[in-house]
Design a protein around this motif. Structure first.
Motif, PDB file in Angstrom:
ATOM      1  N   LEU A  20       0.791  -1.232   0.000  1.00  0.00           N
ATOM      2  CA  LEU A  20       0.000   0.000   0.000  1.00  0.00           C
ATOM      3  C   LEU A  20       0.826   1.287   0.000  1.00  0.00           C
ATOM      4  CD1 LEU A  20      -2.795   1.249  -0.073  1.00  0.00           C
ATOM      5  CD2 LEU A  20      -2.874   1.043   2.416  1.00  0.00           C
ATOM      6  N   PRO A  21       1.840   1.440   0.846  1.00  0.00           N
ATOM      7  CA  PRO A  21       2.608   2.694   0.791  1.00  0.00           C
ATOM      8  C   PRO A  21       3.269   2.943  -0.563  1.00  0.00           C
ATOM      9  CG  PRO A  21       3.078   1.502   2.816  1.00  0.00           C
ATOM     10  CD  PRO A  21       2.272   0.580   1.938  1.00  0.00           C
ATOM     11  N   GLU A  22       3.699   1.892  -1.204  1.00  0.00           N
ATOM     12  CA  GLU A  22       4.335   2.027  -2.517  1.00  0.00           C
ATOM     13  C   GLU A  22       3.309   2.327  -3.607  1.00  0.00           C
ATOM     14  OE1 GLU A  22       6.347  -1.076  -5.560  1.00  0.00           O
ATOM     15  OE2 GLU A  22       7.187  -1.058  -3.541  1.00  0.00           O
ATOM     16  N   GLU A  23       2.176   1.641  -3.577  1.00  0.00           N
ATOM     17  CA  GLU A  23       1.134   1.813  -4.593  1.00  0.00           C
ATOM     18  C   GLU A  23       0.390   3.146  -4.432  1.00  0.00           C
ATOM     19  OE1 GLU A  23       0.326  -0.065  -7.207  1.00  0.00           O
ATOM     20  OE2 GLU A  23       1.808  -1.587  -6.781  1.00  0.00           O
ATOM     21  N   GLN A  24       0.251   3.607  -3.206  1.00  0.00           N
ATOM     22  CA  GLN A  24      -0.469   4.824  -2.833  1.00  0.00           C
ATOM     23  C   GLN A  24      -1.986   4.691  -2.919  1.00  0.00           C
ATOM     24  OE1 GLN A  24       0.603   7.844  -1.330  1.00  0.00           O
ATOM     25  NE2 GLN A  24       2.189   6.332  -0.941  1.00  0.00           N
ATOM     26  N   GLU A  25      -2.505   3.995  -3.896  1.00  0.00           N
ATOM     27  CA  GLU A  25      -3.949   3.775  -3.996  1.00  0.00           C
ATOM     28  C   GLU A  25      -4.197   2.386  -4.540  1.00  0.00           C
ATOM     29  OE1 GLU A  25      -5.156   6.800  -6.689  1.00  0.00           O
ATOM     30  OE2 GLU A  25      -5.441   8.276  -5.126  1.00  0.00           O
ATOM     31  N   MET A  26      -5.185   1.719  -3.989  1.00  0.00           N
ATOM     32  CA  MET A  26      -5.624   0.427  -4.502  1.00  0.00           C
ATOM     33  C   MET A  26      -7.142   0.446  -4.562  1.00  0.00           C
ATOM     34  SD  MET A  26      -3.323  -2.339  -2.471  1.00  0.00           S
ATOM     35  CE  MET A  26      -1.550  -2.378  -2.556  1.00  0.00           C
ATOM     36  N   VAL A  27      -7.675  -0.077  -5.640  1.00  0.00           N
ATOM     37  CA  VAL A  27      -9.123  -0.185  -5.784  1.00  0.00           C
ATOM     38  C   VAL A  27      -9.515  -1.591  -5.335  1.00  0.00           C
ATOM     39  CG1 VAL A  27     -11.061  -0.179  -7.393  1.00  0.00           C
ATOM     40  CG2 VAL A  27      -9.186   1.458  -7.673  1.00  0.00           C
ATOM     41  N   ILE A  28     -10.432  -1.656  -4.396  1.00  0.00           N
ATOM     42  CA  ILE A  28     -10.925  -2.932  -3.905  1.00  0.00           C
ATOM     43  C   ILE A  28     -12.112  -3.329  -4.772  1.00  0.00           C
ATOM     44  CG2 ILE A  28     -11.795  -4.213  -1.911  1.00  0.00           C
ATOM     45  CD1 ILE A  28      -8.969  -2.902  -1.579  1.00  0.00           C
ATOM     46  N   ASN A  31     -16.521  -9.178  -7.186  1.00  0.00           N
ATOM     47  CA  ASN A  31     -17.143  -9.638  -8.430  1.00  0.00           C
ATOM     48  C   ASN A  31     -16.804  -8.709  -9.594  1.00  0.00           C
ATOM     49  OD1 ASN A  31     -18.376 -11.899  -7.240  1.00  0.00           O
ATOM     50  ND2 ASN A  31     -20.071 -10.636  -6.513  1.00  0.00           N
ATOM     51  N   SER A  32     -15.552  -8.303  -9.660  1.00  0.00           N
ATOM     52  CA  SER A  32     -15.001  -7.445 -10.730  1.00  0.00           C
ATOM     53  C   SER A  32     -15.559  -6.022 -10.726  1.00  0.00           C
ATOM     54  CB  SER A  32     -15.218  -8.078 -12.101  1.00  0.00           C
ATOM     55  OG  SER A  32     -14.584  -9.336 -12.169  1.00  0.00           O
ATOM     56  N   ARG A  33     -16.257  -5.642  -9.675  1.00  0.00           N
ATOM     57  CA  ARG A  33     -16.800  -4.282  -9.581  1.00  0.00           C
ATOM     58  C   ARG A  33     -16.075  -3.516  -8.485  1.00  0.00           C
ATOM     59  NH1 ARG A  33     -23.210  -4.252 -10.092  1.00  0.00           N
ATOM     60  NH2 ARG A  33     -23.105  -4.048 -12.353  1.00  0.00           N
ATOM     61  N   PRO A  34     -15.685  -2.274  -8.760  1.00  0.00           N
ATOM     62  CA  PRO A  34     -15.021  -1.487  -7.714  1.00  0.00           C
ATOM     63  C   PRO A  34     -15.993  -1.176  -6.580  1.00  0.00           C
ATOM     64  CG  PRO A  34     -15.469  -0.134  -9.637  1.00  0.00           C
ATOM     65  CD  PRO A  34     -15.855  -1.535 -10.002  1.00  0.00           C
ATOM     66  N   ILE A  35     -15.519  -1.366  -5.344  1.00  0.00           N
ATOM     67  CA  ILE A  35     -16.386  -1.097  -4.188  1.00  0.00           C
ATOM     68  C   ILE A  35     -15.753  -0.132  -3.196  1.00  0.00           C
ATOM     69  CG2 ILE A  35     -17.663  -3.272  -4.344  1.00  0.00           C
ATOM     70  CD1 ILE A  35     -15.886  -4.259  -1.974  1.00  0.00           C
ATOM     71  N   ALA A  36     -14.424   0.033  -3.261  1.00  0.00           N
ATOM     72  CA  ALA A  36     -13.770   0.913  -2.291  1.00  0.00           C
ATOM     73  C   ALA A  36     -12.395   1.318  -2.805  1.00  0.00           C
ATOM     74  CB  ALA A  36     -13.630   0.212  -0.943  1.00  0.00           C
ATOM     75  N   LEU A  37     -11.913   2.397  -2.225  1.00  0.00           N
ATOM     76  CA  LEU A  37     -10.565   2.872  -2.516  1.00  0.00           C
ATOM     77  C   LEU A  37      -9.756   2.772  -1.236  1.00  0.00           C
ATOM     78  CD1 LEU A  37      -8.604   4.266  -4.481  1.00  0.00           C
ATOM     79  CD2 LEU A  37      -9.480   6.440  -3.631  1.00  0.00           C
ATOM     80  N   LEU A  38      -8.609   2.131  -1.328  1.00  0.00           N
ATOM     81  CA  LEU A  38      -7.727   1.968  -0.181  1.00  0.00           C
ATOM     82  C   LEU A  38      -6.539   2.896  -0.386  1.00  0.00           C
ATOM     83  CD1 LEU A  38      -7.312   0.236   2.382  1.00  0.00           C
ATOM     84  CD2 LEU A  38      -6.125  -1.424   0.945  1.00  0.00           C
ATOM     85  N   THR A  39      -6.293   3.756   0.578  1.00  0.00           N
ATOM     86  CA  THR A  39      -5.194   4.707   0.469  1.00  0.00           C
ATOM     87  C   THR A  39      -4.492   4.827   1.819  1.00  0.00           C
ATOM     88  OG1 THR A  39      -4.594   6.933  -0.262  1.00  0.00           O
ATOM     89  CG2 THR A  39      -6.636   6.732   0.941  1.00  0.00           C
ATOM     90  N   PRO A  40      -3.185   4.952   1.824  1.00  0.00           N
ATOM     91  CA  PRO A  40      -2.487   5.050   3.106  1.00  0.00           C
ATOM     92  C   PRO A  40      -2.691   6.426   3.747  1.00  0.00           C
ATOM     93  CG  PRO A  40      -0.914   5.264   1.332  1.00  0.00           C
ATOM     94  CD  PRO A  40      -2.249   4.966   0.705  1.00  0.00           C
ATOM     95  N   ILE A  41      -2.820   6.442   5.061  1.00  0.00           N
ATOM     96  CA  ILE A  41      -2.902   7.696   5.800  1.00  0.00           C
ATOM     97  C   ILE A  41      -2.080   7.548   7.079  1.00  0.00           C
ATOM     98  CG2 ILE A  41      -5.147   8.392   4.905  1.00  0.00           C
ATOM     99  CD1 ILE A  41      -6.368   7.444   7.521  1.00  0.00           C
ATOM    100  N   SER A  42      -1.810   8.666   7.692  1.00  0.00           N
ATOM    101  CA  SER A  42      -1.096   8.657   8.970  1.00  0.00           C
ATOM    102  C   SER A  42      -1.904   9.483   9.965  1.00  0.00           C
ATOM    103  CB  SER A  42       0.297   9.261   8.794  1.00  0.00           C
ATOM    104  OG  SER A  42       0.184  10.630   8.478  1.00  0.00           O
TER     105      SER A  42
END
Length: 76
Positions: A20-28, A31-42
């Motif tokens: 995650l820290p390297e990617e900065q954003e990941m789409v969760i 069933n092949s549909r985006p449901i959330a955005l994962l982003t690092p925070i402090s």
């Protein structure tokens, strides 16, 4: 931007958190549909990040309302 399935998160959580820290954003996806955005925070960036997300959501809502108004012929 990396796409990660819900199954991947359940199966390989340590791998996801490590990337995650390297990617900065990941789409969760589910069933092949985006449901959330994962982003690092402090602790230091939490409030700023939440504020930015809320502003973005508000702007998107305004744009949807304006589009609907135009489509219904109600725009001035």
């Amino acid at each position: 931007m990396k796409f990660v399935t819900v199954r991947d998160i359940r199966t390989f959580p340590a791998k996801i958190w490590k990337q995650l820290p390297e990617e900065q954003e990941m789409v969760i996806t589910n069933n092949s549909r985006p449901i959330a955005l994962l982003t690092p925070i402090s602790d230091q960036s939490l409030e700023q990040t939440l504020s930015a997300v809320r502003r973005a959501r508000a702007m998107a809502a305004i744009q949807r309302m304006q589009k609907t108004t135009r489509e219904l012929g109600l725009a001035a």
